[in-house]
Design a protein around this motif. Structure first.
Motif, PDB file in Angstrom:
ATOM      1  N   ASP A  80       0.740  -1.172   0.041  1.00 14.24           N
ATOM      2  CA  ASP A  80      -0.036   0.014  -0.028  1.00 14.24           C
ATOM      3  C   ASP A  80       0.933   1.287   0.100  1.00 14.24           C
ATOM      4  O   ASP A  80       0.460   2.212  -0.690  1.00 14.24           O
ATOM      5  CB  ASP A  80      -0.738   0.016   1.165  1.00 14.24           C
ATOM      6  CG  ASP A  80      -2.156  -1.127   1.099  1.00 14.24           C
ATOM      7  OD1 ASP A  80      -2.669  -0.998  -0.008  1.00 14.24           O
ATOM      8  OD2 ASP A  80      -2.199  -1.535   2.029  1.00 14.24           O
ATOM      9  N   THR A  81       1.796   1.179   0.826  1.00 19.16           N
ATOM     10  CA  THR A  81       2.723   2.273   0.777  1.00 19.16           C
ATOM     11  C   THR A  81       3.613   2.723  -0.298  1.00 19.16           C
ATOM     12  O   THR A  81       3.877   3.556  -0.822  1.00 19.16           O
ATOM     13  CB  THR A  81       3.337   2.336   2.057  1.00 19.16           C
ATOM     14  OG1 THR A  81       2.829   2.059   3.283  1.00 19.16           O
ATOM     15  CG2 THR A  81       4.368   3.809   2.568  1.00 19.16           C
ATOM     16  N   TYR A  84       1.333   4.162  -2.931  1.00 21.39           N
ATOM     17  CA  TYR A  84       1.275   5.635  -2.813  1.00 21.39           C
ATOM     18  C   TYR A  84       2.611   6.428  -3.082  1.00 21.39           C
ATOM     19  O   TYR A  84       2.519   7.511  -3.490  1.00 21.39           O
ATOM     20  CB  TYR A  84       0.990   5.851  -1.255  1.00 21.39           C
ATOM     21  CG  TYR A  84       1.180   7.298  -0.601  1.00 21.39           C
ATOM     22  CD1 TYR A  84       0.378   8.085  -1.079  1.00 21.39           C
ATOM     23  CD2 TYR A  84       2.342   7.662   0.062  1.00 21.39           C
ATOM     24  CE1 TYR A  84       0.329   9.691  -0.683  1.00 21.39           C
ATOM     25  CE2 TYR A  84       2.652   8.987   0.606  1.00 21.39           C
ATOM     26  CZ  TYR A  84       1.635   9.944   0.119  1.00 21.39           C
ATOM     27  OH  TYR A  84       1.697  11.180   0.560  1.00 21.39           O
ATOM     28  N   ALA A 198      -3.813   7.099   7.753  1.00 22.41           N
ATOM     29  CA  ALA A 198      -3.341   6.352   6.807  1.00 22.41           C
ATOM     30  C   ALA A 198      -3.994   6.495   5.457  1.00 22.41           C
ATOM     31  O   ALA A 198      -3.705   6.505   4.278  1.00 22.41           O
ATOM     32  CB  ALA A 198      -2.946   4.909   7.040  1.00 22.41           C
ATOM     33  N   ARG A 201      -4.092   9.682   3.752  1.00 26.08           N
ATOM     34  CA  ARG A 201      -2.949   9.968   3.055  1.00 26.08           C
ATOM     35  C   ARG A 201      -2.993   9.415   1.591  1.00 26.08           C
ATOM     36  O   ARG A 201      -2.616   9.786   0.508  1.00 26.08           O
ATOM     37  CB  ARG A 201      -1.689   9.704   3.704  1.00 26.08           C
ATOM     38  CG  ARG A 201      -0.453   9.895   2.867  1.00 26.08           C
ATOM     39  CD  ARG A 201       0.640   9.715   4.057  1.00 26.08           C
ATOM     40  NE  ARG A 201       0.949  10.419   5.051  1.00 26.08           N
ATOM     41  CZ  ARG A 201       1.863  11.677   4.777  1.00 26.08           C
ATOM     42  NH1 ARG A 201       1.908  12.027   3.533  1.00 26.08           N
ATOM     43  NH2 ARG A 201       1.669  12.583   5.808  1.00 26.08           N
ATOM     44  N   ALA A 202      -3.502   8.017   1.795  1.00 30.06           N
ATOM     45  CA  ALA A 202      -3.690   7.075   0.597  1.00 30.06           C
ATOM     46  C   ALA A 202      -4.477   8.016  -0.554  1.00 30.06           C
ATOM     47  O   ALA A 202      -4.325   7.423  -1.640  1.00 30.06           O
ATOM     48  CB  ALA A 202      -3.839   5.673   1.002  1.00 30.06           C
ATOM     49  N   GLN A 206      -3.187  15.557  -2.091  1.00 34.48           N
ATOM     50  CA  GLN A 206      -2.370  16.404  -1.369  1.00 34.48           C
ATOM     51  C   GLN A 206      -2.290  17.613  -1.988  1.00 34.48           C
ATOM     52  O   GLN A 206      -1.870  18.711  -1.540  1.00 34.48           O
ATOM     53  CB  GLN A 206      -1.497  15.961  -0.578  1.00 34.48           C
ATOM     54  CG  GLN A 206      -1.820  14.829   0.211  1.00 34.48           C
ATOM     55  CD  GLN A 206      -0.659  14.187   0.891  1.00 34.48           C
ATOM     56  OE1 GLN A 206       0.254  14.680   1.656  1.00 34.48           O
ATOM     57  NE2 GLN A 206      -0.308  12.667   0.717  1.00 34.48           N
ATOM     58  N   TRP A 228       0.247  11.846  11.284  1.00 31.45           N
ATOM     59  CA  TRP A 228       0.788  12.191   9.905  1.00 31.45           C
ATOM     60  C   TRP A 228       2.352  12.123   9.355  1.00 31.45           C
ATOM     61  O   TRP A 228       2.635  11.803   8.381  1.00 31.45           O
ATOM     62  CB  TRP A 228       0.134  13.556   9.711  1.00 31.45           C
ATOM     63  CG  TRP A 228       0.070  14.124   8.366  1.00 31.45           C
ATOM     64  CD1 TRP A 228       0.895  15.097   7.819  1.00 31.45           C
ATOM     65  CD2 TRP A 228      -0.577  13.606   7.166  1.00 31.45           C
ATOM     66  NE1 TRP A 228       0.517  15.348   6.519  1.00 31.45           N
ATOM     67  CE2 TRP A 228      -0.310  14.586   6.159  1.00 31.45           C
ATOM     68  CE3 TRP A 228      -1.757  12.873   7.010  1.00 31.45           C
ATOM     69  CZ2 TRP A 228      -1.021  14.298   4.762  1.00 31.45           C
ATOM     70  CZ3 TRP A 228      -2.665  12.540   5.719  1.00 31.45           C
ATOM     71  CH2 TRP A 228      -2.108  13.539   4.797  1.00 31.45           C
ATOM     72  N   HIS A 231       3.764   9.129   7.760  1.00 33.48           N
ATOM     73  CA  HIS A 231       3.613   8.767   6.335  1.00 33.48           C
ATOM     74  C   HIS A 231       3.115   7.449   5.823  1.00 33.48           C
ATOM     75  O   HIS A 231       3.733   7.204   4.861  1.00 33.48           O
ATOM     76  CB  HIS A 231       4.976   9.231   5.617  1.00 33.48           C
ATOM     77  CG  HIS A 231       5.213  10.691   5.429  1.00 33.48           C
ATOM     78  ND1 HIS A 231       5.291  11.102   4.309  1.00 33.48           N
ATOM     79  CD2 HIS A 231       5.752  11.684   6.518  1.00 33.48           C
ATOM     80  CE1 HIS A 231       5.546  12.709   4.347  1.00 33.48           C
ATOM     81  NE2 HIS A 231       5.738  12.935   5.746  1.00 33.48           N
ATOM     82  N   ASP A 232       2.541   7.072   6.688  1.00 33.40           N
ATOM     83  CA  ASP A 232       2.006   5.445   6.556  1.00 33.40           C
ATOM     84  C   ASP A 232       0.573   5.758   5.561  1.00 33.40           C
ATOM     85  O   ASP A 232      -0.095   6.933   5.583  1.00 33.40           O
ATOM     86  CB  ASP A 232       1.117   4.927   7.732  1.00 33.40           C
ATOM     87  CG  ASP A 232       2.578   4.364   8.501  1.00 33.40           C
ATOM     88  OD1 ASP A 232       3.571   4.154   7.874  1.00 33.40           O
ATOM     89  OD2 ASP A 232       2.222   4.173   9.802  1.00 33.40           O
ATOM     90  N   ALA A 233       0.451   5.029   4.578  1.00 41.78           N
ATOM     91  CA  ALA A 233      -0.671   5.272   3.603  1.00 41.78           C
ATOM     92  C   ALA A 233      -1.170   3.677   3.413  1.00 41.78           C
ATOM     93  O   ALA A 233      -0.801   2.858   2.972  1.00 41.78           O
ATOM     94  CB  ALA A 233      -0.028   5.570   2.206  1.00 41.78           C
ATOM     95  N   ARG A 234      -2.262   3.767   3.565  1.00 39.68           N
ATOM     96  CA  ARG A 234      -3.206   2.469   3.568  1.00 39.68           C
ATOM     97  C   ARG A 234      -4.821   2.808   3.328  1.00 39.68           C
ATOM     98  O   ARG A 234      -5.504   3.420   4.335  1.00 39.68           O
ATOM     99  CB  ARG A 234      -3.034   1.631   4.670  1.00 39.68           C
ATOM    100  CG  ARG A 234      -3.731   0.224   4.743  1.00 39.68           C
ATOM    101  CD  ARG A 234      -3.368  -0.435   5.959  1.00 39.68           C
ATOM    102  NE  ARG A 234      -3.833   0.307   7.400  1.00 39.68           N
ATOM    103  CZ  ARG A 234      -3.224   0.875   7.984  1.00 39.68           C
ATOM    104  NH1 ARG A 234      -1.574   0.911   7.609  1.00 39.68           N
ATOM    105  NH2 ARG A 234      -3.445   1.442   9.032  1.00 39.68           N
TER     106      ARG A 234
END
Length: 290
Positions: A80-81, A84, A198, A201-202, A206, A228, A231-234
């Protein structure tokens, strides 16, 4: 939140999270930075340190797929990350034409059984009557539509009875971090907060000015800033979510995330209880009282 160097900010933040190997510690001696130094990440990814510096400073914003993949491996990103991360190197999308924005979207998968006549008298902008009809067809299941910025655009009666934050016009990220009611309603609030950040962000763009303003507001919360900065993205997953409802007690509901065909910026969230469970009984009582 600065939206002008997303790729560079991500690289610096994730580099700081990677523990150096014993060999790197022995070679470098005393360390003044957390995680990997820039030269160490460059060496692990097989690129030059000057080039990595240009990426982190935003001088070069569009590295090749090969470089992105090498950096993703060196930064130990999950799928996932990494997805992203790759998106940050893509050109900004063109603004959607007004005609496309106002087109009536379909829904995937298809509608559920039965259609309730309880349609909203004033359908939300950008939400077709078909989608409103679908939400109300799930009379026994809380369901709502949100955009990628987590603004609630439409909801059925069951969703609004489950939580006031599902009322159209609310922003779910704002509710999670600023609403005392949300903290009381969600027994697993720390996990939900982490998942919300997460997913935001994903999913959110932005580079969109409204998203920039939203995140600037959310960053007044210390808890949001801490999450935030990771910087996790899911994206939102089909997961179990617990509610402590003031009227019917605790519910454990399975969350399903569906996309709206022709309007990928929209997401339908549906909550369902396991058949025969205590949560199913509690949800039935909640819906019966509507």
């Amino acid at each position: 939140m600065a939206a002008d160097n997303l790729l560079g900010d991500f690289l610096k933040a994730r580099r700081a999270r990677i523990a150096p190997s014993g060999r790197e510690v022995a070679l470098s001696g005393r360390r003044r930075v957390a995680g990997l130094r820039r030269d160490e990440l460059a060496r692990q990814a097989g690129i030059s340190e000057p080039y990595l510096t240009r990426l982190e400073q935003g001088v070069d914003r569009h590295p090749s797929p090969q470089v992105l993949q090498a950096l993703a491996r060196a930064l130990e990103l999950d799928a996932d990350t990494a997805a992203y991360f790759y998106s940050l190197a893509a050109p900004a999308p063109d603004p959607m034409p007004d005609a496309a924005r106002s087109a009536s979207p379909g829904v995937s998968p298809g509608v559920g059984p039965g259609v309730s006549p309880d349609l909203s008298p004033d359908p939300s902008p950008g939400i077709s009557e078909d989608v409103h009809r679908l939400l109300n067809a799930w009379a026994g299941s809380p369901a709502y539509v949100r955009d990628r910025r987590f603004d609630v655009l439409a909801a059925n009666k069951a969703a609004r009875a489950l939580a006031s934050m599902y009322e159209p016009g609310h922003n779910l990220a704002r509710e999670v971090f600023f609403s005392p009611e949300a903290r009381r309603l969600l027994p697993d609030w720390p996990l939900i907060a982490e998942q919300t950040v997460a997913a935001l962000r994903a999913e959110a763009d932005q580079r969109d000015p409204q998203t920039v303003r939203l995140i600037a507001e959310l960053e007044t919360s210390e808890e949001f800033r801490r999450l935030w900065a990771k910087h996790d993205a899911r994206p939102s997953r089909d997961e179990l979510k617990r509610f402590a409802h003031p009227d019917v007690g605790e519910l454990s509901l399975r969350r399903q995330a569906l996309t709206v065909g022709g309007a990928e910026q929209l997401v339908i969230i549906v909550y369902q209880a396991a058949p025969g469970s205590a949560s199913a009984d509690a949800l039935a009582r909640l819906v019966y009282e509507l």
